[in-house]
Write a protein that holds these residues in place. Structure first.
Motif, PDB file in Angstrom:
ATOM      1  N   LEU A 139       0.825  -1.197   0.000  1.00  0.00           N
ATOM      2  CA  LEU A 139       0.000   0.000   0.000  1.00  0.00           C
ATOM      3  C   LEU A 139       0.865   1.255   0.000  1.00  0.00           C
ATOM      4  O   LEU A 139       1.908   1.314   0.663  1.00  0.00           O
ATOM      5  N   GLU A 140       0.422   2.251  -0.752  1.00  0.00           N
ATOM      6  CA  GLU A 140       1.008   3.584  -0.713  1.00  0.00           C
ATOM      7  C   GLU A 140      -0.098   4.576  -0.397  1.00  0.00           C
ATOM      8  O   GLU A 140      -1.240   4.419  -0.836  1.00  0.00           O
ATOM      9  N   VAL A 141       0.266   5.604   0.361  1.00  0.00           N
ATOM     10  CA  VAL A 141      -0.713   6.581   0.845  1.00  0.00           C
ATOM     11  C   VAL A 141      -0.241   7.986   0.529  1.00  0.00           C
ATOM     12  O   VAL A 141       0.938   8.317   0.716  1.00  0.00           O
ATOM     13  N   SER A 142      -1.155   8.808   0.056  1.00  0.00           N
ATOM     14  CA  SER A 142      -0.915  10.236  -0.086  1.00  0.00           C
ATOM     15  C   SER A 142      -1.860  10.938   0.880  1.00  0.00           C
ATOM     16  O   SER A 142      -3.084  10.846   0.744  1.00  0.00           O
ATOM     17  N   ALA A 143      -1.294  11.594   1.896  1.00  0.00           N
ATOM     18  CA  ALA A 143      -2.092  12.239   2.939  1.00  0.00           C
ATOM     19  C   ALA A 143      -1.832  13.738   2.907  1.00  0.00           C
ATOM     20  O   ALA A 143      -0.721  14.186   3.212  1.00  0.00           O
ATOM     21  N   PRO A 144      -2.823  14.560   2.537  1.00  0.00           N
ATOM     22  CA  PRO A 144      -2.628  16.009   2.433  1.00  0.00           C
ATOM     23  C   PRO A 144      -2.063  16.650   3.691  1.00  0.00           C
ATOM     24  O   PRO A 144      -1.326  17.637   3.608  1.00  0.00           O
ATOM     25  N   ARG A 145      -2.373  16.110   4.863  1.00  0.00           N
ATOM     26  CA  ARG A 145      -1.868  16.713   6.101  1.00  0.00           C
ATOM     27  C   ARG A 145      -0.349  16.559   6.225  1.00  0.00           C
ATOM     28  O   ARG A 145       0.294  17.260   6.994  1.00  0.00           O
ATOM     29  N   ILE A 146       0.220  15.616   5.439  1.00  0.00           N
ATOM     30  CA  ILE A 146       1.665  15.408   5.406  1.00  0.00           C
ATOM     31  C   ILE A 146       2.278  16.004   4.148  1.00  0.00           C
ATOM     32  O   ILE A 146       3.346  16.610   4.171  1.00  0.00           O
ATOM     33  N   GLY A 147       1.582  15.843   3.030  1.00  0.00           N
ATOM     34  CA  GLY A 147       2.082  16.342   1.744  1.00  0.00           C
ATOM     35  C   GLY A 147       1.430  15.574   0.615  1.00  0.00           C
ATOM     36  O   GLY A 147       0.717  14.592   0.842  1.00  0.00           O
ATOM     37  N   GLU A 148       1.673  16.021  -0.604  1.00  0.00           N
ATOM     38  CA  GLU A 148       1.053  15.380  -1.757  1.00  0.00           C
ATOM     39  C   GLU A 148       1.821  14.160  -2.247  1.00  0.00           C
ATOM     40  O   GLU A 148       1.363  13.443  -3.121  1.00  0.00           O
ATOM     41  N   HIS A 149       3.001  13.920  -1.701  1.00  0.00           N
ATOM     42  CA  HIS A 149       3.809  12.793  -2.160  1.00  0.00           C
ATOM     43  C   HIS A 149       3.213  11.474  -1.657  1.00  0.00           C
ATOM     44  O   HIS A 149       2.407  11.439  -0.728  1.00  0.00           O
ATOM     45  N   TRP A 150       3.651  10.375  -2.282  1.00  0.00           N
ATOM     46  CA  TRP A 150       3.200   9.051  -1.879  1.00  0.00           C
ATOM     47  C   TRP A 150       4.119   8.504  -0.798  1.00  0.00           C
ATOM     48  O   TRP A 150       5.336   8.587  -0.904  1.00  0.00           O
ATOM     49  N   ILE A 151       3.531   7.933   0.240  1.00  0.00           N
ATOM     50  CA  ILE A 151       4.271   7.319   1.341  1.00  0.00           C
ATOM     51  C   ILE A 151       4.073   5.815   1.254  1.00  0.00           C
ATOM     52  O   ILE A 151       2.933   5.332   1.284  1.00  0.00           O
ATOM     53  N   ARG A 152       5.164   5.092   1.132  1.00  0.00           N
ATOM     54  CA  ARG A 152       5.056   3.631   1.010  1.00  0.00           C
ATOM     55  C   ARG A 152       4.904   3.006   2.385  1.00  0.00           C
ATOM     56  O   ARG A 152       5.751   3.166   3.258  1.00  0.00           O
ATOM     57  N   ALA A 153       3.816   2.287   2.591  1.00  0.00           N
ATOM     58  CA  ALA A 153       3.572   1.616   3.862  1.00  0.00           C
ATOM     59  C   ALA A 153       4.225   0.239   3.859  1.00  0.00           C
ATOM     60  O   ALA A 153       4.644  -0.265   2.814  1.00  0.00           O
ATOM     61  N   ALA A 154       4.293  -0.366   5.023  1.00  0.00           N
ATOM     62  CA  ALA A 154       4.792  -1.742   5.132  1.00  0.00           C
ATOM     63  C   ALA A 154       3.626  -2.718   5.177  1.00  0.00           C
ATOM     64  O   ALA A 154       3.805  -3.887   5.526  1.00  0.00           O
ATOM     65  N   ASP A 155       2.448  -2.236   4.821  1.00  0.00           N
ATOM     66  CA  ASP A 155       1.249  -3.070   4.854  1.00  0.00           C
ATOM     67  C   ASP A 155       0.918  -3.600   3.467  1.00  0.00           C
ATOM     68  O   ASP A 155       1.090  -2.906   2.456  1.00  0.00           O
ATOM     69  N   ILE A 156       0.441  -4.824   3.434  1.00  0.00           N
ATOM     70  CA  ILE A 156      -0.043  -5.442   2.204  1.00  0.00           C
ATOM     71  C   ILE A 156      -1.556  -5.300   2.187  1.00  0.00           C
ATOM     72  O   ILE A 156      -2.223  -5.510   3.211  1.00  0.00           O
ATOM     73  N   GLY A 157      -2.111  -4.927   1.044  1.00  0.00           N
ATOM     74  CA  GLY A 157      -3.548  -4.740   0.995  1.00  0.00           C
ATOM     75  C   GLY A 157      -4.105  -4.739  -0.407  1.00  0.00           C
ATOM     76  O   GLY A 157      -3.382  -4.899  -1.396  1.00  0.00           O
ATOM     77  N   VAL A 158      -5.405  -4.556  -0.460  1.00  0.00           N
ATOM     78  CA  VAL A 158      -6.156  -4.526  -1.718  1.00  0.00           C
ATOM     79  C   VAL A 158      -7.060  -3.299  -1.702  1.00  0.00           C
ATOM     80  O   VAL A 158      -7.666  -2.989  -0.671  1.00  0.00           O
TER      81      VAL A 158
END
Length: 268
Positions: A139-158
């Motif tokens: 999973l990758e997350v883009s959270a506006p409260r942190i920034g527009e960049h993608w943050i790579r998580a260590a979680d596997i998901g769908v």
């Protein structure tokens, strides 16, 4: 008042404290830690005691699906999951009452859809290409409260075709014990400080209340007097937090290794 909702502060969570909160304030949608969902079942709390509760919010760590199913079957109360992390600035997805009203049990197990402008995607762990809906990946997350960049998580998901996120586990081997993230290598390293330990391997095993708990396999040094489990636990408590203490122990003659993946353990 917190977000215009009443809150009760406890030194630490207790089931009796939570029950008192429900009894006093009659909340329609209280929060409950994932590990406490099983505690409610085990305590045999009557459905009548939770009659005011329409839905329960939970998050911070995965909830065993079988525990969720048993809870919902006994009490008729849907459990709404959420997902977030410190590196995202907090929660980024949630199953809301409105979403539950629309989809109901059809999305059982989901941690909901992104909210507050957050975006999630699953990527291939080797090529890092974005995957199609329904495909499992990192999973990758883009959270506006942190920034527009993608943050790579260590979680596997769908991420399914409707934008709902389903967690499938961890990619980094971390053990999620009731909301605490434990790194096996930290426990293994502490075990190696014991004079009788030659090698150690720690893995997470399923636990209905806490999600996962650590289990340890220990190879002892030749010629050393085997220590008791109590002795090893006492040693470990001098180096790691109580949450890191394994709940299952095995003393073995040798830990497995192979040429492809190297050692499955930490040699001391």
């Amino acid at each position: 008042m917190l977000q215009r909702r009443r809150a009760v502060l406890l030194d630490r969570f207790t089931l009796d404290g939570w029950r008192d909160f429900v009894r006093r304030f009659q909340p329609a949608m209280p929060g409950l830690p994932p590990g406490a969902v099983g505690m409610v079942l085990d305590a045999g709390i009557s459905p009548e005691e939770l009659a005011c509760v329409k839905m329960i919010m939970t998050g911070a760590t995965p909830l065993d699906p079988s525990v969720q199913q048993a809870f919902e079957a006994r009490y008729g109360i849907p459990i709404l999951l959420s997902y977030g992390a410190t590196e995202f600035g907090g929660p980024v997805t949630a199953m809301t009452p409105d979403l539950y009203a629309q989809y109901g049990p059809a999305k059982f197990g989901t941690v909901g859809r992104p909210f507050a402008g957050a975006k999630l995607r699953a990527i291939d762990p080797e090529s890092f290409a974005e995957l199609s809906p329904g495909q499992e990946g990192l999973l990758e997350v883009s959270a506006p409260r942190i920034g527009e960049h993608w943050i790579r998580a260590a979680d596997i998901g769908v991420v399914d075709e409707d934008g709902f996120v389903f967690l499938r586990g961890r990619a980094d081997g971390a053990i999620m014990r009731g909301g605490f993230k434990l790194l096996p290598e930290a426990i293994e390293g502490a075990l190696c400080l014991h004079p009788a330990v030659a090698a150690a391997a720690v893995v997470g095993i399923a636990d209905k209340r806490l999600g996962q708990v650590p289990a340890a396999a220990v190879q002892l040094r030749t010629g050393m007097e085997p220590p008791s489990i109590a002795d090893v636990e006492h040693h470990l408590r001098q180096h790691v937090y109580a949450t890191h203490i394994p709940t299952l122990w095995r003393f073995v003659d040798a830990l497995p290794r192979n040429n492809t993946f190297g050692s499955y353990s930490v040699s001391c």
